[in-house]
Design a protein around this motif. Structure first.
Motif, PDB file in Angstrom:
ATOM      1  N   UNK A 103       0.833  -1.209   0.000  1.00 17.77           N
ATOM      2  CA  UNK A 103       0.000   0.000   0.000  1.00 17.77           C
ATOM      3  C   UNK A 103       0.868   1.260   0.000  1.00 17.77           C
ATOM      4  N   UNK A 104       1.924   1.260   0.826  1.00 13.30           N
ATOM      5  CA  UNK A 104       2.827   2.413   0.882  1.00 13.30           C
ATOM      6  C   UNK A 104       3.500   2.640  -0.472  1.00 13.30           C
ATOM      7  N   UNK A 105       3.974   1.560  -1.090  1.00 16.16           N
ATOM      8  CA  UNK A 105       4.674   1.669  -2.367  1.00 16.16           C
ATOM      9  C   UNK A 105       3.762   2.263  -3.427  1.00 16.16           C
ATOM     10  N   UNK A 106       2.569   1.728  -3.575  1.00 18.30           N
ATOM     11  CA  UNK A 106       1.636   2.242  -4.580  1.00 18.30           C
ATOM     12  C   UNK A 106       1.246   3.681  -4.299  1.00 18.30           C
ATOM     13  N   UNK A 107       1.063   3.995  -3.003  1.00 18.95           N
ATOM     14  CA  UNK A 107       0.668   5.352  -2.654  1.00 18.95           C
ATOM     15  C   UNK A 107       1.712   6.380  -3.031  1.00 18.95           C
ATOM     16  N   UNK A 108       2.980   6.118  -2.677  1.00 21.63           N
ATOM     17  CA  UNK A 108       4.058   7.068  -2.976  1.00 21.63           C
ATOM     18  C   UNK A 108       4.364   7.094  -4.472  1.00 21.63           C
ATOM     19  N   UNK A 109       4.295   5.933  -5.122  1.00 24.31           N
ATOM     20  CA  UNK A 109       4.539   5.872  -6.564  1.00 24.31           C
ATOM     21  C   UNK A 109       3.512   6.720  -7.308  1.00 24.31           C
ATOM     22  N   UNK A 110       2.247   6.554  -6.949  1.00 28.42           N
ATOM     23  CA  UNK A 110       1.178   7.336  -7.584  1.00 28.42           C
ATOM     24  C   UNK A 110       1.341   8.824  -7.309  1.00 28.42           C
ATOM     25  N   UNK A 111       1.652   9.155  -6.040  1.00 24.53           N
ATOM     26  CA  UNK A 111       1.812  10.566  -5.673  1.00 24.53           C
ATOM     27  C   UNK A 111       2.972  11.210  -6.415  1.00 24.53           C
ATOM     28  N   UNK A 112       4.031  10.446  -6.676  1.00 27.00           N
ATOM     29  CA  UNK A 112       5.183  10.973  -7.406  1.00 27.00           C
ATOM     30  C   UNK A 112       4.771  11.434  -8.805  1.00 27.00           C
ATOM     31  N   UNK A 113       3.922  10.655  -9.447  1.00 32.59           N
ATOM     32  CA  UNK A 113       3.437  11.018 -10.779  1.00 32.59           C
ATOM     33  C   UNK A 113       2.448  12.181 -10.701  1.00 32.59           C
ATOM     34  N   UNK A 114       1.572  12.148  -9.690  1.00 35.12           N
ATOM     35  CA  UNK A 114       0.562  13.197  -9.551  1.00 35.12           C
ATOM     36  C   UNK A 114       1.216  14.566  -9.375  1.00 35.12           C
ATOM     37  N   UNK A 115       2.343  14.606  -8.683  1.00 31.51           N
ATOM     38  CA  UNK A 115       3.036  15.874  -8.462  1.00 31.51           C
ATOM     39  C   UNK A 115       3.580  16.459  -9.761  1.00 31.51           C
ATOM     40  N   UNK A 141      -5.211   6.574 -15.756  1.00 31.23           N
ATOM     41  CA  UNK A 141      -4.861   7.830 -16.382  1.00 31.23           C
ATOM     42  C   UNK A 141      -4.324   7.564 -17.748  1.00 31.23           C
ATOM     43  N   UNK A 142      -3.700   8.553 -18.349  1.00 31.08           N
ATOM     44  CA  UNK A 142      -3.145   8.378 -19.688  1.00 31.08           C
ATOM     45  C   UNK A 142      -1.969   7.419 -19.643  1.00 31.08           C
ATOM     46  N   UNK A 143      -1.943   6.504 -20.563  1.00 33.76           N
ATOM     47  CA  UNK A 143      -0.834   5.555 -20.642  1.00 33.76           C
ATOM     48  C   UNK A 143       0.369   6.241 -21.286  1.00 33.76           C
ATOM     49  N   UNK A 144       1.561   5.812 -20.867  1.00 33.86           N
ATOM     50  CA  UNK A 144       2.777   6.357 -21.452  1.00 33.86           C
ATOM     51  C   UNK A 144       3.005   5.710 -22.811  1.00 33.86           C
TER      52      UNK A 144
END
Length: 314
Positions: free
Chosen positions: A145-157, A310-313
């Motif tokens: 959960x922590x990994x997915x949360x921080x990974x997602x937040x990194x992209x959101x920023x 979201x949009x795929x790379x």
């Protein structure tokens, strides 16, 4: 570095380590603050000071999420709280109310945070952009959960949203695991190992380091118990344990051992070369076995759950 445990996800992500580095930089680990309970951020996977946040080997990207947590013993809080309550009672001429006691407890806890010792734990992830797959190397649901949360937040920023997909198989793993245990035979290139765990409501039965062709295991299955863990061995001699909740939650792999190849890198080389060689070998071996297992479970279901869309790379 050899993979020992993993959850497998599909994930659209940048195709170059430089792009991914820019994304992760927004949540680079900076150390825990005095009043923080914990702090999470990305670090160099090889523990190199000022090293890159992405360790790239061919098309494999290794990431490391670091979590620093303050350790405040409950016994210390209890002792300090008792003293604070005694002072409040003496000062006010009455015991503190329930609301006042809750506020005192929060004050005591916050007062202990600045000097509290910390614990650091790392969770590694492996991205394979050409295959659009993400491996989170843990057996812990909280670390996942922590990994997915921080990974997602990194992209959101950075104004982006990665696309994670939990891999769901067409046939629930528990059904196929039950079939294999009842028949004492597996599909494909797999054979039963020496570990299984069966559950039904609050009842749990575990077998470890034992052959699984035991009559009592069959009896438990016929009574309605469901396998949630099962040891398997692949024809390549790699062995592992798969696990899923009784409702077929995330399929996890643990205690992965690579038979005669375990920890024995061919040829000579530096520590860095051996690290990279082990990483490439174990990722390649693991993904091949995982994909064979998914096929044995009927393939990947088309209606997989999206964690963050979201949009795929491209």
């Amino acid at each position: 570095m050899l993979l020992r445990s993993a959850f497998v996800f599909s994930c659209d992500c940048p195709h170059s380590p430089e792009e991914l580095e820019e994304v992760l930089a927004s949540r680079k680990f900076s150390g825990i603050g005095q009043l923080d309970v914990d702090h999470l951020g990305w670090v160099n996977p090889r523990e190199l000071e000022n090293g890159p946040l992405v360790h790239a080997v061919d098309s494999i990207f290794l990431l490391a999420l670091s979590k620093e947590t303050k350790i405040v013993p409950a016994s210390t809080v209890k002792k300090k709280l008792a003293a604070a309550e005694a002072d409040a009672t003496k000062r006010e001429g009455r015991p503190p109310s329930r609301k006042e006691r809750k506020a005192l407890k929060e004050q005591v806890y916050e007062s202990l945070l600045p000097g509290a010792p910390t614990r650091i734990k790392q969770t590694f992830g492996v991205l394979i952009p050409p295959k659009k797959q993400l491996l989170v190397l843990t057996t812990s649901a909280k670390c996942l959960e922590d990994f997915h949360g921080v990974f997602t937040d990194s992209f959101m920023k950075r104004g982006m949203r990665p696309s994670f997909r939990k891999l769901r198989t067409v046939q629930p793993p528990s059904l196929k695991m039950t079939e294999w245990l009842l028949n004492n035979e597996c599909d494909g290139g797999f054979v039963l190992g020496e570990h299984c765990e069966l559950t039904h409501e609050k009842s749990k039965v575990r077998y470890t380091a034992l052959e699984l062709d035991r009559p009592e295991i069959r009896e438990h299955l016929l009574e309605g118990k469901v396998p949630v863990k099962l040891g398997l061995r692949h024809e390549s001699t790699t062995s592992f344990i798969i696990s899923c909740g009784s409702a077929d939650e995330d399929l996890g792999f643990s205690k992965i051992h690579y038979g005669d190849n375990d920890g024995k890198t061919e040829g000579e080389g530096t520590a860095d070369e051996i690290f990279d060689s082990d990483l490439v070998f174990s990722v390649t071996e693991f993904l091949g076995i995982a994909n064979e297992l998914f096929e044995a479970f009927g393939g990947i279901a088309p209606d997989v759950e999206v964690l963050a869309s979201g949009e795929a790379f491209q």
